[in-house]
Design a protein around this motif. Structure first.
Motif, PDB file in Angstrom:
ATOM      1  N   ALA A  64       9.949  15.146   6.527  1.00 29.40           N
ATOM      2  CA  ALA A  64      10.655  14.323   7.511  1.00 29.40           C
ATOM      3  C   ALA A  64       9.644  13.637   8.422  1.00 29.40           C
ATOM      4  CB  ALA A  64      11.596  15.201   8.328  1.00 29.40           C
ATOM      5  N   PRO A  65      10.039  12.573   9.102  1.00 28.72           N
ATOM      6  CA  PRO A  65       9.111  11.903  10.016  1.00 28.72           C
ATOM      7  C   PRO A  65       8.509  12.900  11.006  1.00 28.72           C
ATOM      8  CG  PRO A  65      11.095  10.594   9.748  1.00 28.72           C
ATOM      9  CD  PRO A  65      11.352  11.905   9.065  1.00 28.72           C
ATOM     10  N   HIS A  66       7.177  12.841  11.117  1.00 25.45           N
ATOM     11  CA  HIS A  66       6.475  13.721  12.042  1.00 25.45           C
ATOM     12  C   HIS A  66       5.196  13.062  12.521  1.00 25.45           C
ATOM     13  CE1 HIS A  66       4.803  14.653   8.067  1.00 25.45           C
ATOM     14  NE2 HIS A  66       3.687  15.024   8.692  1.00 25.45           N
ATOM     15  N   ASN A  67       4.765  13.461  13.683  1.00 23.29           N
ATOM     16  CA  ASN A  67       3.581  12.896  14.313  1.00 23.29           C
ATOM     17  C   ASN A  67       2.331  13.524  13.707  1.00 23.29           C
ATOM     18  OD1 ASN A  67       1.375  12.906  16.529  1.00 23.29           O
ATOM     19  ND2 ASN A  67       2.805  11.301  17.125  1.00 23.29           N
ATOM     20  N   VAL A  68       1.327  12.686  13.431  1.00 20.46           N
ATOM     21  CA  VAL A  68       0.057  13.186  12.901  1.00 20.46           C
ATOM     22  C   VAL A  68      -1.104  12.853  13.831  1.00 20.46           C
ATOM     23  CG1 VAL A  68       0.781  13.255  10.491  1.00 20.46           C
ATOM     24  CG2 VAL A  68      -0.205  11.151  11.410  1.00 20.46           C
ATOM     25  N   GLY A  69      -0.789  12.468  15.047  1.00 21.25           N
ATOM     26  CA  GLY A  69      -1.824  12.176  16.037  1.00 21.25           C
ATOM     27  C   GLY A  69      -1.612  10.819  16.669  1.00 21.25           C
ATOM     28  N   GLY A  70      -1.763  10.776  18.006  1.00 22.56           N
ATOM     29  CA  GLY A  70      -1.576   9.518  18.719  1.00 22.56           C
ATOM     30  C   GLY A  70      -0.189   8.957  18.444  1.00 22.56           C
ATOM     31  N   PRO A  71      -0.102   7.655  18.233  1.00 27.66           N
ATOM     32  CA  PRO A  71       1.213   7.047  17.989  1.00 27.66           C
ATOM     33  C   PRO A  71       1.618   7.070  16.509  1.00 27.66           C
ATOM     34  CG  PRO A  71      -0.431   5.341  18.111  1.00 27.66           C
ATOM     35  CD  PRO A  71      -1.152   6.655  18.387  1.00 27.66           C
ATOM     36  N   ILE A  72       0.833   7.725  15.662  1.00 22.14           N
ATOM     37  CA  ILE A  72       1.066   7.644  14.213  1.00 22.14           C
ATOM     38  C   ILE A  72       2.054   8.710  13.752  1.00 22.14           C
ATOM     39  CG2 ILE A  72       0.006   7.681  11.930  1.00 22.14           C
ATOM     40  CD1 ILE A  72      -2.635   6.875  13.333  1.00 22.14           C
ATOM     41  N   GLN A  73       3.102   8.236  13.056  1.00 18.22           N
ATOM     42  CA  GLN A  73       4.091   9.120  12.451  1.00 18.22           C
ATOM     43  C   GLN A  73       4.164   8.805  10.957  1.00 18.22           C
ATOM     44  OE1 GLN A  73       7.864   9.849  14.572  1.00 18.22           O
ATOM     45  NE2 GLN A  73       7.197   8.145  15.875  1.00 18.22           N
ATOM     46  N   VAL A  74       4.350   9.842  10.155  1.00 17.26           N
ATOM     47  CA  VAL A  74       4.462   9.655   8.712  1.00 17.26           C
ATOM     48  C   VAL A  74       5.655  10.443   8.177  1.00 17.26           C
ATOM     49  CG1 VAL A  74       1.997   9.237   8.381  1.00 17.26           C
ATOM     50  CG2 VAL A  74       2.897  11.561   8.145  1.00 17.26           C
ATOM     51  N   ALA A  75       6.095  10.079   6.994  1.00 15.68           N
ATOM     52  CA  ALA A  75       7.135  10.791   6.255  1.00 15.68           C
ATOM     53  C   ALA A  75       6.866  10.566   4.780  1.00 15.68           C
ATOM     54  CB  ALA A  75       8.520  10.267   6.628  1.00 15.68           C
ATOM     55  N   ILE A  76       7.319  11.501   3.950  1.00 16.06           N
ATOM     56  CA  ILE A  76       7.177  11.348   2.498  1.00 16.06           C
ATOM     57  C   ILE A  76       8.527  11.624   1.857  1.00 16.06           C
ATOM     58  CG2 ILE A  76       6.028  12.154   0.402  1.00 16.06           C
ATOM     59  CD1 ILE A  76       3.694  13.082   2.140  1.00 16.06           C
ATOM     60  N   LEU A  77       8.870  10.762   0.910  1.00 18.11           N
ATOM     61  CA  LEU A  77      10.102  10.914   0.149  1.00 18.11           C
ATOM     62  C   LEU A  77       9.781  10.795  -1.335  1.00 18.11           C
ATOM     63  CD1 LEU A  77      10.716   8.657   2.706  1.00 18.11           C
ATOM     64  CD2 LEU A  77      12.965   9.524   2.145  1.00 18.11           C
ATOM     65  N   ALA A  78      10.681  11.290  -2.163  1.00 16.07           N
ATOM     66  CA  ALA A  78      10.599  11.048  -3.603  1.00 16.07           C
ATOM     67  C   ALA A  78      11.702  10.050  -3.919  1.00 16.07           C
ATOM     68  CB  ALA A  78      10.806  12.336  -4.380  1.00 16.07           C
ATOM     69  N   ASP A  79      11.339   8.974  -4.597  1.00 13.14           N
ATOM     70  CA  ASP A  79      12.365   8.013  -4.982  1.00 13.14           C
ATOM     71  C   ASP A  79      13.246   8.642  -6.061  1.00 13.14           C
ATOM     72  OD1 ASP A  79      11.111   7.667  -7.482  1.00 13.14           O
ATOM     73  OD2 ASP A  79      10.342   5.672  -7.026  1.00 13.14           O
ATOM     74  N   PRO A  80      14.311   7.986  -6.486  1.00 11.96           N
ATOM     75  CA  PRO A  80      15.200   8.592  -7.482  1.00 11.96           C
ATOM     76  C   PRO A  80      14.517   8.902  -8.816  1.00 11.96           C
ATOM     77  CG  PRO A  80      16.327   6.805  -6.370  1.00 11.96           C
ATOM     78  CD  PRO A  80      14.887   6.755  -5.934  1.00 11.96           C
ATOM     79  N   PHE A  81      13.294   8.417  -9.008  1.00  8.74           N
ATOM     80  CA  PHE A  81      12.569   8.623 -10.263  1.00  8.74           C
ATOM     81  C   PHE A  81      11.453   9.643 -10.117  1.00  8.74           C
ATOM     82  CE2 PHE A  81      13.965   4.343  -9.392  1.00  8.74           C
ATOM     83  CZ  PHE A  81      14.984   4.239 -10.311  1.00  8.74           C
ATOM     84  N   GLY A  82      11.297  10.210  -8.897  1.00  8.47           N
ATOM     85  CA  GLY A  82      10.279  11.225  -8.646  1.00  8.47           C
ATOM     86  C   GLY A  82       8.976  10.704  -8.073  1.00  8.47           C
ATOM     87  N   ASN A  83       8.848   9.389  -7.900  1.00 13.30           N
ATOM     88  CA  ASN A  83       7.625   8.831  -7.330  1.00 13.30           C
ATOM     89  C   ASN A  83       7.553   9.115  -5.840  1.00 13.30           C
ATOM     90  OD1 ASN A  83       6.726   7.365  -9.746  1.00 13.30           O
ATOM     91  ND2 ASN A  83       8.579   6.189  -9.408  1.00 13.30           N
ATOM     92  N   LEU A  84       6.359   9.416  -5.339  1.00 14.40           N
ATOM     93  CA  LEU A  84       6.186   9.639  -3.913  1.00 14.40           C
ATOM     94  C   LEU A  84       6.163   8.298  -3.182  1.00 14.40           C
ATOM     95  CD1 LEU A  84       3.443  12.421  -3.851  1.00 14.40           C
ATOM     96  CD2 LEU A  84       5.927  12.664  -3.709  1.00 14.40           C
ATOM     97  N   VAL A  85       6.900   8.243  -2.092  1.00 10.75           N
ATOM     98  CA  VAL A  85       6.939   7.051  -1.240  1.00 10.75           C
ATOM     99  C   VAL A  85       6.633   7.517   0.175  1.00 10.75           C
ATOM    100  CG1 VAL A  85       8.372   5.186  -0.318  1.00 10.75           C
ATOM    101  CG2 VAL A  85       8.689   5.945  -2.692  1.00 10.75           C
ATOM    102  N   GLY A  86       5.521   7.041   0.724  1.00 11.43           N
ATOM    103  CA  GLY A  86       5.163   7.394   2.080  1.00 11.43           C
ATOM    104  C   GLY A  86       5.591   6.299   3.044  1.00 11.43           C
TER     105      GLY A  86
END
Length: 167
Positions: free
Chosen positions: A140-162
């Motif tokens: 899920a969206p989370h902070n990784v330092g300063g103003p930067i937030q990241v999240a990772i999902l798998a598309d319906p085909f299993g590919n990682l989408v950041g």
């Protein structure tokens, strides 16, 4: 007068103007992205509604030997990392980020061990939008330092989408 009537009789009847054929429709020209020069890139008038990808920003490779990976990628890019910590090493490669992540608890190095991150304006809305379209949230969206937030999902085909929001 008889001559005039005879002359009028010899004149061909006035022709009706020919009906004009409808012009053949040409296929609509695709928009050209001014930055890349490639056709087919949506313009502001064709931009989809809702959260959208703004552009690729970061690719992160999972590595199980950070020191070795740092040596390799410093040589490959001809640059020293701009960010160098035991938990992450980052390179600025002409405005794009190449990241080395030694945390192999969620993904392993090798095929499937990298993730391209798309810059978004609102990470929470974008994350929810992708989930609603069938993507599976892996981080899920989370902070990784300063103003930067990241999240990772798998598309319906299993590919990682950041997703990354950096402002």
């Amino acid at each position: 007068m008889a001559k005039a009537k005879a002359k009028a009789a010899k004149k061909p009847a006035a022709k009706k103007p020919a009906a004009k054929k409808p012009a053949a429709k040409k296929p609509a020209a695709k928009a050209i992205n001014p930055k890349t020069g490639h056709p087919g890139t949506p313009t502001s008038s064709t931009r989809p509604e809702g959260p959208v990808f703004r552009g690729l920003r970061t690719v992160i490779y999972k590595v199980d030997d950070l020191a070795r990976a740092k040596t390799f990628y410093s040589t490959v890019t001809g640059r020293a990392p701009y960010f160098d910590e035991p938990f992450y090493v980052g390179y600025d490669v002409d405005g794009f980020e190449l990241g080395l992540d030694p945390d192999v608890s969620t993904a392993t190095p090798g095929a499937g061990g990298s993730c391209a991150y798309w810059r978004v304006d609102d990470i929470v809305a974008s994350h929810g939008f992708l989930v609603a379209l069938g993507a599976k949230s892996l981080a899920a969206p989370h902070n990784v330092g300063g103003p930067i937030q990241v999240a990772i999902l798998a598309d319906p085909f299993g590919n990682l989408v950041g997703l990354i929001q950096d402002r």
